[in-house]
Design a protein around this motif. Structure first.
Motif, PDB file in Angstrom:
ATOM      1  N   PRO A 123       0.850  -1.181   0.000  1.00 13.08           N
ATOM      2  CA  PRO A 123       0.000   0.000   0.000  1.00 13.08           C
ATOM      3  C   PRO A 123       0.894   1.241   0.000  1.00 13.08           C
ATOM      4  O   PRO A 123       1.898   1.284   0.713  1.00 13.08           O
ATOM      5  N   CYS A 124       0.554   2.210  -0.810  1.00 16.04           N
ATOM      6  CA  CYS A 124       1.463   3.344  -0.979  1.00 16.04           C
ATOM      7  C   CYS A 124       0.695   4.663  -0.934  1.00 16.04           C
ATOM      8  O   CYS A 124      -0.209   4.901  -1.740  1.00 16.04           O
ATOM      9  N   MET A 125       1.090   5.508   0.007  1.00 13.29           N
ATOM     10  CA  MET A 125       0.557   6.858   0.051  1.00 13.29           C
ATOM     11  C   MET A 125       1.335   7.733  -0.935  1.00 13.29           C
ATOM     12  O   MET A 125       2.555   7.649  -1.028  1.00 13.29           O
ATOM     13  N   MET A 126       0.617   8.559  -1.660  1.00 18.51           N
ATOM     14  CA  MET A 126       1.232   9.474  -2.616  1.00 18.51           C
ATOM     15  C   MET A 126       1.254  10.887  -2.025  1.00 18.51           C
ATOM     16  O   MET A 126       0.225  11.367  -1.554  1.00 18.51           O
ATOM     17  N   HIS A 127       2.418  11.504  -2.057  1.00 24.56           N
ATOM     18  CA  HIS A 127       2.520  12.915  -1.686  1.00 24.56           C
ATOM     19  C   HIS A 127       2.515  13.713  -2.982  1.00 24.56           C
ATOM     20  O   HIS A 127       3.497  13.737  -3.721  1.00 24.56           O
ATOM     21  N   ARG A 128       1.392  14.354  -3.246  1.00 24.09           N
ATOM     22  CA  ARG A 128       1.173  15.038  -4.513  1.00 24.09           C
ATOM     23  C   ARG A 128       1.371  16.551  -4.359  1.00 24.09           C
ATOM     24  O   ARG A 128       1.002  17.135  -3.349  1.00 24.09           O
ATOM     25  N   PHE A 129       1.945  17.150  -5.402  1.00 15.34           N
ATOM     26  CA  PHE A 129       2.190  18.594  -5.439  1.00 15.34           C
ATOM     27  C   PHE A 129       1.632  19.114  -6.763  1.00 15.34           C
ATOM     28  O   PHE A 129       2.366  19.269  -7.741  1.00 15.34           O
ATOM     29  N   PRO A 130       0.330  19.387  -6.832  1.00 17.58           N
ATOM     30  CA  PRO A 130      -0.302  19.728  -8.119  1.00 17.58           C
ATOM     31  C   PRO A 130       0.304  20.930  -8.834  1.00 17.58           C
ATOM     32  O   PRO A 130       0.247  20.998 -10.064  1.00 17.58           O
ATOM     33  N   SER A 131       0.894  21.855  -8.089  1.00 21.70           N
ATOM     34  CA  SER A 131       1.503  23.020  -8.742  1.00 21.70           C
ATOM     35  C   SER A 131       3.005  23.071  -8.534  1.00 21.70           C
ATOM     36  O   SER A 131       3.614  24.133  -8.648  1.00 21.70           O
ATOM     37  N   GLY A 132       3.623  21.917  -8.233  1.00 20.98           N
ATOM     38  CA  GLY A 132       5.051  21.894  -7.960  1.00 20.98           C
ATOM     39  C   GLY A 132       5.328  21.989  -6.477  1.00 20.98           C
ATOM     40  O   GLY A 132       4.436  22.275  -5.666  1.00 20.98           O
ATOM     41  N   VAL A 133       6.602  21.744  -6.098  1.00 20.10           N
ATOM     42  CA  VAL A 133       6.896  21.614  -4.669  1.00 20.10           C
ATOM     43  C   VAL A 133       6.821  22.937  -3.911  1.00 20.10           C
ATOM     44  O   VAL A 133       6.850  22.939  -2.677  1.00 20.10           O
ATOM     45  N   SER A 134       6.713  24.060  -4.618  1.00 16.90           N
ATOM     46  CA  SER A 134       6.528  25.342  -3.931  1.00 16.90           C
ATOM     47  C   SER A 134       5.078  25.558  -3.519  1.00 16.90           C
ATOM     48  O   SER A 134       4.771  26.471  -2.749  1.00 16.90           O
ATOM     49  N   GLY A 135       4.189  24.707  -4.040  1.00 17.48           N
ATOM     50  CA  GLY A 135       2.773  24.844  -3.727  1.00 17.48           C
ATOM     51  C   GLY A 135       2.329  23.897  -2.633  1.00 17.48           C
ATOM     52  O   GLY A 135       3.133  23.319  -1.900  1.00 17.48           O
ATOM     53  N   ASP A 136       1.041  23.720  -2.530  1.00 11.70           N
ATOM     54  CA  ASP A 136       0.458  22.889  -1.480  1.00 11.70           C
ATOM     55  C   ASP A 136       0.750  21.410  -1.745  1.00 11.70           C
ATOM     56  O   ASP A 136       0.833  20.965  -2.880  1.00 11.70           O
ATOM     57  N   LYS A 137       0.882  20.670  -0.644  1.00 14.24           N
ATOM     58  CA  LYS A 137       1.082  19.224  -0.718  1.00 14.24           C
ATOM     59  C   LYS A 137      -0.205  18.519  -0.333  1.00 14.24           C
ATOM     60  O   LYS A 137      -0.876  18.900   0.633  1.00 14.24           O
ATOM     61  N   VAL A 138      -0.535  17.470  -1.090  1.00  8.97           N
ATOM     62  CA  VAL A 138      -1.718  16.652  -0.811  1.00  8.97           C
ATOM     63  C   VAL A 138      -1.252  15.262  -0.407  1.00  8.97           C
ATOM     64  O   VAL A 138      -0.528  14.603  -1.162  1.00  8.97           O
ATOM     65  N   HIS A 139      -1.640  14.804   0.788  1.00 11.97           N
ATOM     66  CA  HIS A 139      -1.349  13.441   1.234  1.00 11.97           C
ATOM     67  C   HIS A 139      -2.488  12.554   0.746  1.00 11.97           C
ATOM     68  O   HIS A 139      -3.584  12.579   1.296  1.00 11.97           O
ATOM     69  N   GLN A 140      -2.237  11.787  -0.289  1.00 14.81           N
ATOM     70  CA  GLN A 140      -3.286  11.029  -0.968  1.00 14.81           C
ATOM     71  C   GLN A 140      -3.205   9.555  -0.602  1.00 14.81           C
ATOM     72  O   GLN A 140      -2.293   8.847  -1.026  1.00 14.81           O
ATOM     73  N   LYS A 141      -4.163   9.099   0.198  1.00 13.04           N
ATOM     74  CA  LYS A 141      -4.214   7.682   0.529  1.00 13.04           C
ATOM     75  C   LYS A 141      -4.936   6.899  -0.563  1.00 13.04           C
ATOM     76  O   LYS A 141      -4.526   5.784  -0.900  1.00 13.04           O
ATOM     77  N   ARG A 142      -5.998   7.442  -1.074  1.00 13.71           N
ATOM     78  CA  ARG A 142      -6.807   6.741  -2.067  1.00 13.71           C
ATOM     79  C   ARG A 142      -6.294   7.026  -3.474  1.00 13.71           C
ATOM     80  O   ARG A 142      -5.876   8.143  -3.775  1.00 13.71           O
TER      81      ARG A 142
END
Length: 322
Positions: free
Chosen positions: A57-76
């Motif tokens: 199982p892998c959580m994704m750390h997403r940065f929709p606008s790049g790493v200077s923007g908000d981070k989304v901790h995506q479990k699903r």
């Protein structure tokens, strides 16, 4: 005026076609690497990142606008995934919920996750066959704010010494930040609480051997800021750290990189980036390639835990789920 998006491209990844939208978006401002650069980095270390994530199982750390923007901790797994993406369902008893998390078995799964703006991959230490039975013990050498990296190096050698005495093989890597991680394959016969208890017993033994350098103090506020915390909590259920070959979400695009034990004294973690690791991987291959060849019993460490408790040591309460 908003910057016009770059046209999407399609990449052939194994037997799959992965569409990459806005490939020219800058994700790492310190040097200017783009979303496409990130995809190409993961493709260049494909065998290594798939081995690190395979069937977990892998959580994704997403940065929709790049790493200077908000981070989304995506479990699903995000909506819109192609039918060839794979998932594994995990439960969260604290919330009485479940989530179908990313479950990587091929490099195209990684590429698609990056298309969905994933920068960091944070797998569980258990696999799809039985998500409640970890097969990976993680030794996280986590320096406190005033702890120099030379102290991290010194403690890593102590860890290596204790593992050798236990006849266990550890696989070190940089964290991509200021620490070092060492992974040990264990027999998937124990629950998370047992693995954490074994990890705590090991951490206490390292602290005994290097009392001026190491702390196992539970509360962060009570730790000496000059010491290194051997973080046994990374073995608790649903606690994850960046995998081997995972890029970190910082402007320099550093990478959590497998290293040889004999590199400990000279390694510069900041030198491992998405620009440098592909050539290292091409030259050295995956330094964790043999990590699945042998699994170890935790019995000796659980015996240490029994001894510590007989002598009055208390097991800290479990941390909350992430």
């Amino acid at each position: 005026m908003a910057k016009e998006k770059s046209p999407a491209i399609e990449l052939e990844v194994g037997e799959r076609t992965v569409r990459v939208s806005n490939p020219d978006r800058v994700y790492f401002p310190a040097r200017g690497e783009t979303k496409l650069d990130l995809v190409k980095y993961y493709l260049s270390v494909g065998d290594g990142i798939v081995r690190a994530l395979r069937e977990r199982p892998c959580m994704m750390h997403r940065f929709p606008s790049g790493v200077s923007g908000d981070k989304v901790h995506q479990k699903r797994l995000p909506h819109g995934a192609p039918p060839w993406m794979e998932t594994v369902q995990v439960k969260f008893p604290r919330y009485n919920r479940t989530a179908d998390e990313l479950c990587v078995t091929e490099i195209a799964h990684v590429a698609w996750a990056v298309q969905m703006s994933t920068v960091e991959f944070h797998p569980w230490n258990s696999r799809r066959a039985d998500t409640e039975k970890p097969d990976e013990w993680r030794i996280d050498l986590d320096p406190m704010p005033d702890c120099p990296f030379d102290r991290v190096r010194s403690v890593a050698h102590v860890v290596h010494e204790v593992l050798d005495e236990l006849d266990m093989e550890g696989y070190p890597k940089t964290s991509g930040g200021s620490g070092i991680h060492i992974y040990v394959r264990v027999e998937p016969e124990y629950g998370f609480s047992d693995v954490r208890r074994a990890a705590l017993a090991f951490a206490r033994e390292v602290e005994r051997r290097a009392p001026d350098d190491v702390t196992t103090t539970w509360w962060r506020k009570d730790r000496d800021p000059k010491k290194l915390f051997v973080d046994y909590n990374q073995n608790a259920r649903d606690h994850t750290i960046a995998s081997a070959y995972s890029v970190r979400g910082n402007p320099e695009a550093t990478v959590s990189t497998p290293i040889h034990w004999d590199e400990i004294d000279t390694v510069d973690p900041k030198s491992f980036t998405i620009a440098t690791v592909p050539q290292r991987f091409a030259d050295l291959g995956d330094l964790h390639a043999s990590i699945d060849d042998k699994s170890h019993s935790l019995t000796p460490l659980l015996e240490w835990a029994d001894r510590d408790e007989r002598e009055g040591a208390e097991e800290p309460p479990p941390p909350p789920e992430d």
